[in-house]
Design a protein around this motif. Structure first.
Motif, PDB file in Angstrom:
ATOM      1  N   ALA A   1      -4.112   5.029  -3.915  1.00 26.06           N
ATOM      2  CA  ALA A   1      -3.614   3.678  -3.636  1.00 26.06           C
ATOM      3  C   ALA A   1      -4.754   2.679  -3.502  1.00 26.06           C
ATOM      4  CB  ALA A   1      -2.766   3.695  -2.363  1.00 26.06           C
TER       5      ALA A   1
ATOM      6  N   ALA B   1       2.009   1.909  -3.545  1.00 29.51           N
ATOM      7  CA  ALA B   1       0.956   2.504  -4.367  1.00 29.51           C
ATOM      8  C   ALA B   1       0.694   3.951  -3.959  1.00 29.51           C
ATOM      9  CB  ALA B   1      -0.320   1.672  -4.249  1.00 29.51           C
ATOM     10  N   HIS B   2       0.780   4.224  -2.668  1.00 25.38           N
ATOM     11  CA  HIS B   2       0.621   5.595  -2.150  1.00 25.38           C
ATOM     12  C   HIS B   2       1.683   6.518  -2.746  1.00 25.38           C
ATOM     13  CE1 HIS B   2      -0.227   8.512   1.257  1.00 25.38           C
ATOM     14  NE2 HIS B   2       0.991   8.895   0.908  1.00 25.38           N
TER      15      HIS B   2
ATOM     16  N   PHE C   1       0.839  -1.204   0.000  1.00 24.59           N
ATOM     17  CA  PHE C   1       0.000   0.000   0.000  1.00 24.59           C
ATOM     18  C   PHE C   1       0.868   1.246   0.000  1.00 24.59           C
ATOM     19  CE2 PHE C   1      -3.099   3.111   1.325  1.00 24.59           C
ATOM     20  CZ  PHE C   1      -4.287   2.653   0.770  1.00 24.59           C
TER      21      PHE C   1
END
Length: 345
Positions: free
Chosen positions: A229, A202-203, A199
């Protein structure tokens, strides 16, 4: 010898030291260190040698580096949770990494940088910008529905430099910097959680796609990256029909294994997609806390996704006769710092 004042600042920050600590180590005053770093006064050669010993760098380190990459616009998760010294140290490792990358790019070909751009205003609180940005990014980078198999490999295959911060900087959360010629993403070594690390990746990708001009650390900007995300890893069109309306832990464990995200993220996603109502979400999160799952969720641990692009590049040039010592020399960094950033595998 030529003395680059910025390299003294870089070395000090790399070691996580204040000016008064360096001054005490070399037998001078904090004001003198300040003058050296400002370029107002060049230290004499004996002082340069003392500075090199105190900071653990060769004297040649102060002659200048390969690049003047600025990471001042790096996106840190929270500016309140870490001190300026800690952030400066993490950014110093970023500067060193940029020099190593520059040295390696003279010798090997890295993947081209081809991230999409979808600017989202840092003032947008509730709009669909982050969701649309994630859809654009998925189409460009993933190209198919369903889970993202490997976030770190995806970033590296599209030209992003991914590194794990040395343990000295472990209090700093994941952060990213959209710098020329290659954007960089740094992970926290202490988190040790496969699902949360994905995560985080993706953030940080969200920042690189959306926030070229945004002020780092703003809560709205961080919330936008979170929303990006969530859509990137759990697209509404793909996962909406699979999420439970209540805390079905068996179902959540199955989805966690398939989608590579935490149960907490799945619960949050169910809430934002209005599959789970507010009361059910709060009850589920309360149960997560009471069982100690906010810190460590149930199930066997899983090895973190590891970056391999720089390690592979060093192995390639090593096979061609340029070993790690020579790479460090070309990058004008210490061998010890190179090994901290890019461990052997």
């Amino acid at each position: 010898m030529l003395f680059d004042c910025e390299r003294l600042t870089l070395a000090r920050r790399l070691r996580g030291l204040r000016k008064n600590q360096v001054a005490q180590a070399v037998g001078t005053t904090p004001k003198a260190i300040g003058r050296y770093e400002a370029g107002a006064q060049a230290p004499e050669e004996p002082m340069v040698r003392r500075l090199a010993i105190a900071l653990g760098v060769p004297v040649e380190f102060f002659q200048g580096g390969r690049s003047r990459v600025s990471l001042d616009g790096a996106h840190f998760r929270s500016l309140r949770s870490t001190s300026q010294i800690e952030r400066d140290q993490a950014l110093a490792y970023g500067r060193i990494a940029a020099d190593v990358v520059g040295a390696l790019e003279d010798l090997v070909d890295f993947p081209a940088v081809d991230l999409p751009e979808y600017a989202v205003s840092p003032d947008e609180i509730a709009g669909d910008g982050p969701v649309e940005a994630a859809k654009v990014a998925r189409k460009a980078l993933v190209g198919e529905p369903g889970p993202v198999p490997h976030v770190v490999r995806l970033l590296e295959s599209h030209g992003v430099i991914v590194l794990v911060l040395p343990e000295a900087a472990e209090r700093v959360d994941a952060f990213s910097a959209d710098v020329h010629p290659r954007p960089m993403v740094f992970f926290n070594p202490a988190k040790g959680d496969y699902w949360r690390n994905r995560f985080d990746g993706a953030h940080e990708l969200g920042h690189l796609v959306m926030h070229a001009d945004a002020e780092p650390g703003e809560k709205i900007v961080e919330d936008q990256a979170h929303r990006f995300a969530a859509e990137f890893l759990m697209p509404a069109d793909d996962i909406g029909g699979e999420l439970p309306a209540s805390a079905d832990w068996g179902r959540l464990a199955e989805l966690k294994a398939v989608w590579g995200v935490s149960m907490a993220a799945l619960l949050y996603r169910a809430r934002t997609l209005k599959i789970m109502n507010e009361a059910a979400y709060r009850n589920a999160m309360s149960m997560l806390s009471s069982r100690g799952w906010r810190r460590r969720e149930p199930g066997p641990p899983k090895a973190l996704e590891q970056p391999t692009m720089l390690t592979g590049a060093i192995e390639i040039v090593g096979a061609a006769g340029t070993d790690r010592d020579r790479v460090a020399l070309r990058a004008r960094v210490t061998r010890a710092d190179l090994d901290l950033l890019i461990p052997r595998r």
